[in-house]
Write an enzyme that holds these catalytic residues in place. Structure first.
Site, PDB file in Angstrom:
ATOM      1  N   HIS A  66       0.685  -1.121   0.271  1.00 34.97           N
ATOM      2  CA  HIS A  66       0.433   0.048  -0.109  1.00 34.97           C
ATOM      3  C   HIS A  66       0.923   1.415  -0.236  1.00 34.97           C
ATOM      4  CE1 HIS A  66      -2.739   2.468   2.335  1.00 34.97           C
ATOM      5  NE2 HIS A  66      -3.445   2.560   1.024  1.00 34.97           N
TER       6      HIS A  66
ATOM      7  N   HIS B  87      -0.352  11.055  -2.030  1.00 36.50           N
ATOM      8  CA  HIS B  87      -1.843  10.667  -1.275  1.00 36.50           C
ATOM      9  C   HIS B  87      -3.203  11.868  -1.615  1.00 36.50           C
ATOM     10  CE1 HIS B  87      -4.812   9.887   1.416  1.00 36.50           C
ATOM     11  NE2 HIS B  87      -5.655   8.483   1.190  1.00 36.50           N
TER      12      HIS B  87
END
Length: 254
Positions: A8, A51
């Site tokens: 991730h 992100h």
């Protein structure tokens, strides 16, 4: 345990997330077959890997990503927040990540957008992938259904997946309408019945974000095809060890 291990944002528990350092470290792990990453656009239209919509948490910059040119973003330190060891780490472009990973690991590329925030994001990302990467080696995902529809309008054969942290009764219908054959779902919503339904529709499932070896093992026991997304790829090895057999509860995640 044969379930694919997905890093991730790279090996984000050890290295600064969504950086070349995190991706390199993830690729060094034998068990990692996929890397998940997030893409936005600079103000001059370049796909960059980060992100948050704002810069403060993971860089020494401030403001919105979309309000800065690539040159401005490249001046920022995206590593010191994690550790002095990574001081000077930069925000990578999608092109840099694609060049680093091609032929070595598969990619789950999340379009990080809401509504009309990035009208050109889908086209920009598809432009970097189509004809260069084989469809079996990547998937484009998003929470934003509008972005997924844009991808399909550009090239219907591009693999796409919906990201969701819920399990609505009409989930299979939603995926069919979007043309998605990939589901990225919060792990608490992964159940035997969900996996059975998704398998019947030929939809691949990734469970996120699992940072417990016990939970990882329990979910893996439901089906060997479930992709296990984690910030800590080393837990895949731990979950795969016999030492955890006593911790496994057969009735979990029914």
């Amino acid at each position: 345990m044969d379930n694919p291990c997905v890093a991730h944002r790279g090996y984000s528990s050890l290295a600064p997330e969504n950086t070349i350092a995190a991706f390199k470290l993830a690729m060094e792990q034998e068990q990692v077959s996929w890397i998940e990453l997030d893409v936005q656009l600079s103000s001059d239209g370049v796909p960059v890997v980060i992100h948050d919509f704002r810069l403060e948490r993971t860089t020494n910059g401030s403001g919105n990503v979309r309000d800065h040119t690539l040159a401005e973003l490249k001046k920022l330190d995206a590593g010191s927040w994690k550790s002095k060891k990574y001081a000077g780490e930069r925000i990578p472009t999608l092109t840099e990540v694609l060049e680093l990973t091609k032929g070595k690991v598969k990619l789950n590329i999340e379009l990080k957008t809401v509504g009309n925030m990035y009208p050109d994001l889908a086209a920009s990302v598809v432009g970097k992938l189509y004809g260069v990467w084989k469809p079996r080696d990547y998937v484009i995902t998003s929470f934003e259904t509008k972005a997924l529809r844009q991808v399909k309008r550009i090239h219907p054969e591009i693999p796409t997946g919906l990201i969701i942290n819920a399990s609505p009764a009409d989930l299979a219908r939603q995926l069919e309408e979007l043309g998605c054959h990939f589901l990225s779902i919060g792990y608490p919503y992964v159940t035997k019945s969900l996996i059975k339904e998704m398998n019947s529709k030929n939809i691949r499932v990734m469970a996120w974000t699992i940072d417990s070896s016990r939970i990882m093992r329990n979910i893996a026991a439901l089906d060997p095809s479930i992709m296990l997304c984690t910030n800590r790829p080393e837990l895949w090895n731990k979950a795969n060890s016999r030492k955890l057999s006593k911790l496994f509860k057969p009735n979990s995640f029914k």
